[in-house]
Write an enzyme that holds these catalytic residues in place. Structure first.
Site, short mmCIF file in Angstrom:
data_model
loop_
_atom_site.label_atom_id
_atom_site.label_comp_id
_atom_site.label_asym_id
_atom_site.label_seq_id
_atom_site.Cartn_x
_atom_site.Cartn_y
_atom_site.Cartn_z
N SER A 1 9.43 86.05 16.29
CA SER A 1 7.98 85.95 16.07
C SER A 1 7.44 87.19 15.36
O SER A 1 8.04 88.27 15.42
CB SER A 1 7.26 85.78 17.41
OG SER A 1 7.76 84.65 18.08
N1 SAM Z 1 10.83 85.76 21.19
C1 SAM Z 1 11.97 85.45 20.38
C2 SAM Z 1 12.43 86.67 19.62
O1 SAM Z 1 11.92 87.78 19.89
O2 SAM Z 1 13.31 86.51 18.78
C3 SAM Z 1 11.66 84.34 19.43
C4 SAM Z 1 11.65 83.02 20.09
S1 SAM Z 1 11.57 81.67 18.97
C5 SAM Z 1 9.94 81.75 18.39
C6 SAM Z 1 11.56 80.34 20.17
C7 SAM Z 1 12.88 80.07 20.80
O3 SAM Z 1 12.71 79.08 21.81
C8 SAM Z 1 13.94 79.52 19.86
O4 SAM Z 1 15.06 80.36 19.85
C9 SAM Z 1 14.28 78.14 20.44
O5 SAM Z 1 15.63 77.77 20.29
C10 SAM Z 1 13.91 78.35 21.89
N2 SAM Z 1 13.67 77.12 22.67
C11 SAM Z 1 13.06 75.97 22.29
N3 SAM Z 1 13.04 75.08 23.32
C12 SAM Z 1 13.67 75.70 24.37
C13 SAM Z 1 13.97 75.30 25.70
N4 SAM Z 1 13.64 74.12 26.22
N5 SAM Z 1 14.62 76.20 26.49
C14 SAM Z 1 14.97 77.42 26.03
N6 SAM Z 1 14.72 77.84 24.76
C15 SAM Z 1 14.06 77.00 23.95
#
Ligand code: SAM
Length: 225
Positions: free
Chosen positions: A66
């Site tokens: 993000s």
């Molecule tokens: N905060 C993270 C960083 O600093 O890199 C970025 C997160 S990214 C915006 C959102 C993440 O949520 C993705 O890696 C995606 O694969 C994960 N995600 C989506 N659905 C999910 C679920 N049900 N359980 C766990 N992770 C999930």
């Protein structure tokens, strides 16, 4: 040309001065950990300069780290205290996990995509964090064996807050999460008091979808579609 460590350090300090302090990030604990954690280590080596830009950056598998401001805003509203038990859904690159760990929490982080969870785990291990636990799985189900949590942060968006996460939030606890449609959401702070959930709207935002049993379907279909 590869940027030098001095160059990256300069960009990191400038990121805090220009992207966080010029907006509304006032929590000194948050700004000081942002000055410290080397965000460029959480992206592909070819993207190291971009890591300090005022935008999200691709981390592969269709996912992003993000925008720095959004990570800081979520950390600020979550208000992590020393020894808080924090559940993070969506480890991604592991950058936000490191920020939360630096703020003093014990972090339980769940990532749906195994390749990302492994990569993030490796980087975080290289930094020597002892207060981070990562697993691969569907974060919409929470992590029951470690519940209840003082704080919960969800870094992907859904149409509403997954019930298992609300159930696993401690009385007096706080959860931050983007809620809305597939392409535009509101960042909400949810607090549990006397068993009831109150809601505060922080700002508009755009996150990747939370895919799981209590989120979007695999093809991002909503519950009603
Ligand atoms: N905060 C993270 C960083 O600093 O890199 C970025 C997160 S990214 C915006 C959102 C993440 O949520 C993705 O890696 C995606 O694969 C994960 N995600 C989506 N659905 C999910 C679920 N049900 N359980 C766990 N992770 C999930």
């Amino acid at each position: 040309m590869n940027p030098s460590e001095e160059n990256l350090e300069y960009l990191r300090q400038r990121m805090v001065d220009e992207q966080l302090l010029r907006r509304d990030i006032r929590d000194k604990n948050v700004t000081s950990v942002f000055r410290k954690v080397p965000r460029h280590r959480f992206v592909d080596p070819a993207m190291r300069l971009e890591a300090y830009g005022d935008f999200p950056v691709s981390i592969g598998k269709g996912q992003t780290i993000s925008q720095p401001y959004m990570v800081a805003l979520m950390a600020q509203v979550l208000d992590v205290k020393k020894n808080d038990k924090v559940l993070e859904i969506g480890t991604g690159s592991g950058y936000e996990t490191a920020i939360l760990a630096e703020l003093g929490g014990e972090i339980f982080s769940i990532e749906r995509i195994e390749g990302l969870a492994k990569k993030a785990g490796k980087v975080l291990e290289e930094f020597g964090y002892k207060n981070i636990h990562i697993k691969t799985g569907d974060g919409t189900l929470g992590w029951q064996e470690h519940a209840p949590f003082d704080k919960i942060i969800v870094t992907a968006s859904s149409q509403d807050a997954p019930q298992p996460l609300l159930d696993q939030l401690r009385e007096g606890g706080k959860m931050v999460m983007p809620v809305g449609s597939r392409f535009t959401q509101r960042l909400l702070v949810l607090e549990k008091e006397k068993g009831r959930i109150s809601e505060r709207d922080v700002c508009g935002c755009v996150f990747v979808p939370l895919i799981g049993e209590f989120g979007w379907g695999e093809n991002c279909a909503g519950k009603d579609s």
